[in-house]
Design a protein around this motif. Structure first.
Motif, PDB file in Angstrom:
ATOM      1  N   TYR A  75      -8.514   2.437  -1.422  1.00 15.20           N
ATOM      2  CA  TYR A  75      -9.016   1.800  -0.198  1.00 15.20           C
ATOM      3  C   TYR A  75     -10.219   0.905  -0.498  1.00 15.20           C
ATOM      4  CZ  TYR A  75     -11.380   1.388   4.319  1.00 15.20           C
ATOM      5  OH  TYR A  75     -12.021   0.906   5.433  1.00 15.20           O
ATOM      6  N   SER A 131      -3.230   3.307   5.672  1.00 20.35           N
ATOM      7  CA  SER A 131      -4.158   2.217   5.973  1.00 20.35           C
ATOM      8  C   SER A 131      -5.619   2.611   5.797  1.00 20.35           C
ATOM      9  CB  SER A 131      -3.955   1.731   7.413  1.00 20.35           C
ATOM     10  OG  SER A 131      -4.198   2.782   8.336  1.00 20.35           O
ATOM     11  N   GLU A 132      -5.898   3.909   5.738  1.00 23.25           N
ATOM     12  CA  GLU A 132      -7.271   4.376   5.620  1.00 23.25           C
ATOM     13  C   GLU A 132      -7.371   5.389   4.486  1.00 23.25           C
ATOM     14  OE1 GLU A 132      -9.854   3.300   7.279  1.00 23.25           O
ATOM     15  OE2 GLU A 132      -8.846   2.075   8.786  1.00 23.25           O
ATOM     16  N   SER A 133      -8.543   5.992   4.362  1.00 22.71           N
ATOM     17  CA  SER A 133      -8.773   7.033   3.364  1.00 22.71           C
ATOM     18  C   SER A 133      -9.157   8.323   4.071  1.00 22.71           C
ATOM     19  CB  SER A 133      -9.889   6.609   2.398  1.00 22.71           C
ATOM     20  OG  SER A 133     -10.274   7.684   1.579  1.00 22.71           O
ATOM     21  N   SER A 161       0.825  -1.216   0.000  1.00 21.15           N
ATOM     22  CA  SER A 161       0.000   0.000   0.000  1.00 21.15           C
ATOM     23  C   SER A 161       0.857   1.264   0.000  1.00 21.15           C
ATOM     24  CB  SER A 161      -0.931  -0.001   1.213  1.00 21.15           C
ATOM     25  OG  SER A 161      -1.807  -1.102   1.184  1.00 21.15           O
ATOM     26  N   LYS A 182     -10.385  -3.104   0.110  1.00 21.22           N
ATOM     27  CA  LYS A 182     -11.435  -3.668   0.951  1.00 21.22           C
ATOM     28  C   LYS A 182     -12.281  -4.682   0.186  1.00 21.22           C
ATOM     29  CE  LYS A 182     -15.086  -2.164   4.129  1.00 21.22           C
ATOM     30  NZ  LYS A 182     -15.865  -0.995   4.627  1.00 21.22           N
TER      31      LYS A 182
END
Length: 304
Positions: free
Chosen positions: A228, A168-170, A61, A232
């Motif tokens: 993301y 790790s996130e948006s 990522s 997912k």
């Protein structure tokens, strides 16, 4: 006589009790502990044993987003050199917008075509109109600043953006997400927006400024949301997309300059191989002790 025998009898010492509150106990110091104090000691209870392959896959990522930023810098460079004109840049903007909508539509179960049109499309339409109105301001915003200062500030802001970015996130919440972005993520986005304004202020026309700002904000704001959602939806799809993106980015960088190609390739190897290896080796020296002396921790989440 009975009183004399009672005074000579040994006084029974009270037993020490382990209590958190209650003041000092008679006959014991405030920091007294008995032999049972170390019975509750636990070593390395929360240390996670990591797998080399798992860490390498998780680091993809980071490499993916490094390639995204590298592609943005390539577009900036070609636009400043007039290799990409405003019409071609607008075609790239429209293509990215349609592709992003299609990815959101097929990877998110909670979103439908009507929600996509009425919510996202309307918001982005207002966003694009506002960006077009502000384009003349962006064009003349840094006219009094030298170009060398602009390049130095842009590089510094991109480094801050990469350093504070949440990989790790948006930053833009995905549909159904409850967690708000962290403060560092917001600072990272702001740094990328300011860097985009600095680059746009060196372009010759209003349409150039509008096209490059739209491109930059699409990538920096909605690019992490799209990646993301892909991750997912399917981790295998995420790996295929990331590897393809790395290959495309390295190809374009190689056409621009061989030295930049070597630097980017070395950075990707460092992120995907060297850093995971270091993390695994450092885990061998991690030593954690837990016991009765630790602070109390809440076992439930506090919500409003």
């Amino acid at each position: 006589m009975d009183h004399h025998l009672a005074s000579d009898s040994p006084q029974v010492r009270p037993r020490w009790r382990k209590v958190a509150y209650g003041g000092m106990q008679p006959g014991f110091d405030d920091n007294h502990t008995d032999e049972s104090f170390l019975e509750g000691m636990v070593m390395n209870a929360n240390v996670v044993r990591r797998d080399m392959l798992k860490v390498m896959l998780d680091s993809v990522s980071i490499s993916e987003y490094l390639c995204i930023v590298a592609l943005v810098v390539l577009v900036w460079t070609y636009t400043l050199e007039s290799t990409i004109d405003e019409n071609r840049l607008l075609c790239i903007d429209v293509s990215l917008l349609v592709l992003g909508f299609l990815i959101l539509l097929f990877t998110q179960e909670k979103i439908s075509l009507s929600i996509l049109v009425h919510h996202y499309f309307l918001n982005i339409s207002f966003f694009i109109m506002g960006l077009y109105v502000l384009a003349p301001i962006y064009q003349t915003l840094t006219r009094s600043i030298s170009s060398d200062s602009i390049w130095a500030l842009t590089v510094s802001l991109l480094v801050i953006h990469l350093f504070l970015h949440d990989y790790s996130e948006s930053t833009v919440n995905a549909p159904g997400a409850l967690k708000n972005p962290a403060l560092t993520s917001c600072i990272s986005v702001n740094a990328s927006v300011v860097a985009s304004v600095f680059i746009a202020s060196r372009l010759p026309s209003r349409l150039h400024v509008f096209a490059i700002m739209l491109f930059s904000l699409q990538v920096f704001l909605f690019g992490p949301l799209v990646t993301y959602c892909i991750k997912k939806y399917s981790f295998r799809l995420h790996l295929c997309f990331s590897i393809s993106l790395m290959v495309v980015t390295l190809s374009f960088v190689y056409m621009l300059h061989c030295l930049l190609f070597v630097l980017l390739l070395s950075l990707l190897v460092f992120v995907n191989v060297v850093c995971p290896y270091w993390l695994i080796r450092i885990q061998e020296y991690k030593f954690e002790i837990n016991g009765p002396w630790d602070e109390a921790k809440l076992c439930f989440a506090i919500t409003d």
